[in-house]
Design a protein around this motif. Sequence first.
Motif, PDB file in Angstrom:
ATOM      1  N   THR A 244       0.830  -1.198   0.000  1.00  0.00           N
ATOM      2  CA  THR A 244       0.000   0.000   0.000  1.00  0.00           C
ATOM      3  C   THR A 244       0.866   1.249   0.000  1.00  0.00           C
ATOM      4  O   THR A 244       0.546   2.232  -0.677  1.00  0.00           O
ATOM      5  CB  THR A 244      -0.939   0.006   1.226  1.00  0.00           C
ATOM      6  N   ARG A 249      -0.872  -2.068  -6.996  1.00  0.00           N
ATOM      7  CA  ARG A 249      -2.279  -2.453  -7.094  1.00  0.00           C
ATOM      8  C   ARG A 249      -2.474  -3.964  -6.941  1.00  0.00           C
ATOM      9  O   ARG A 249      -3.354  -4.425  -6.207  1.00  0.00           O
ATOM     10  CB  ARG A 249      -2.865  -1.963  -8.421  1.00  0.00           C
ATOM     11  N   THR A 252      -1.769  -5.052  -3.359  1.00  0.00           N
ATOM     12  CA  THR A 252      -2.816  -4.587  -2.445  1.00  0.00           C
ATOM     13  C   THR A 252      -4.092  -5.413  -2.595  1.00  0.00           C
ATOM     14  O   THR A 252      -4.761  -5.732  -1.604  1.00  0.00           O
ATOM     15  CB  THR A 252      -3.116  -3.100  -2.689  1.00  0.00           C
ATOM     16  N   PHE A 312      -6.633   2.239  -1.814  1.00  0.00           N
ATOM     17  CA  PHE A 312      -6.494   1.783  -3.197  1.00  0.00           C
ATOM     18  C   PHE A 312      -7.062   2.827  -4.162  1.00  0.00           C
ATOM     19  O   PHE A 312      -6.480   3.112  -5.214  1.00  0.00           O
ATOM     20  CB  PHE A 312      -7.212   0.447  -3.373  1.00  0.00           C
TER      21      PHE A 312
END
Length: 353
Positions: A244, A249, A252, A312
């Motif tokens: 994070t 991406r 996460t 996110f």
Amino acid sequence: MFTASNMKPTHWPQTTCTRAFFIAAIVQSTVVTVLESYVFGKWLAFLRPNAVQVPASRTIPTFLTLLVFASLYSLVFIYDGLRRRSSIQIIISCILNVGLIVYTAIQPGKIHTSIQSIERSRDVLNQPLVDLSMDMWGDVKAVLVVLPVVVGVLTVLMAGLAWKIHGEFEWEIYRAIAGDSGMKRRFLTYQVYILLLKVDFFFVIGYIAQLTAQALDVGSVEFITTLCAVPLILAILILSHFWTTRENRAGTIFTTSMLCAALGYSIYKLIVMYTWKDIHFMYESGFTMLTLFACTSAVLLFFTIMNSVICFCNFGKGLKMYLILNEKEESLLSYEPSVLAYNPPVPRRLSLD
């Protein structure tokens, strides 16, 4: 001037308030550890070898050990918050201290009940399970009554200091982001996410410790798999933090999925504890604390997942440049959650000379 060179995090609190706060935390951790160790030693001396057949012989040691772990983890948590100048972490440490007060306050009643119950118990040969010549309750009563009072007084002191520390740290962060309210909100969300990961660790590990010590048979498949889950959970929490921070991406998404699985397991165990009558007896000895830790873990994991989703959605909006200025110099464990307050990107200015 607020620059990376003169605002690096230090390993010891630098102001009067932060020093006083940390000293109070040290005193609390020392008092809890010493007094609980005394009670633990008395309990072990009180039991006879045949006491292993009753749940109380495992429940009380687990209860005492968990309280010591809580006080030591709280000390590390506070030191980490002061070193990183995280006002949110300091405030949360005070909130968690309230939980410690509650935990120590219910302890005398729980131990007294266990003492009375185990003193009346006998094995198949009608032999007592404890040393009846000991006045166990008389030996530990004063210690158990004093402990919540000491923790309560220190919590009030720490709460007052936390308010002053909050003002000190928040001003530094404000200067670091030049009053950008949008960036401050994104940074706040990120900080809350990192702090939730740290609190998750305590409650999830505490729940697993109680589950394996009190409810599961040693050597059973579930006992082994539950123990194996400890390093897996630790890895997931560290990777959640790592990916994070770097706005990865795929990473996460993976760690958030694993957190969802952990949440599902917590809910599943709660359902088992309350509905499966044929194995309900396994959880009776520590039912209240198991329920408390399972529910708290589930709630924390839920909010951690929600914050992970929000973080996110904030990827690519400029926060990363504040968090990581030189990835080559960072390691997985050296990242500072409040690095924004120490290493903001400082625009270069042309000299007039």
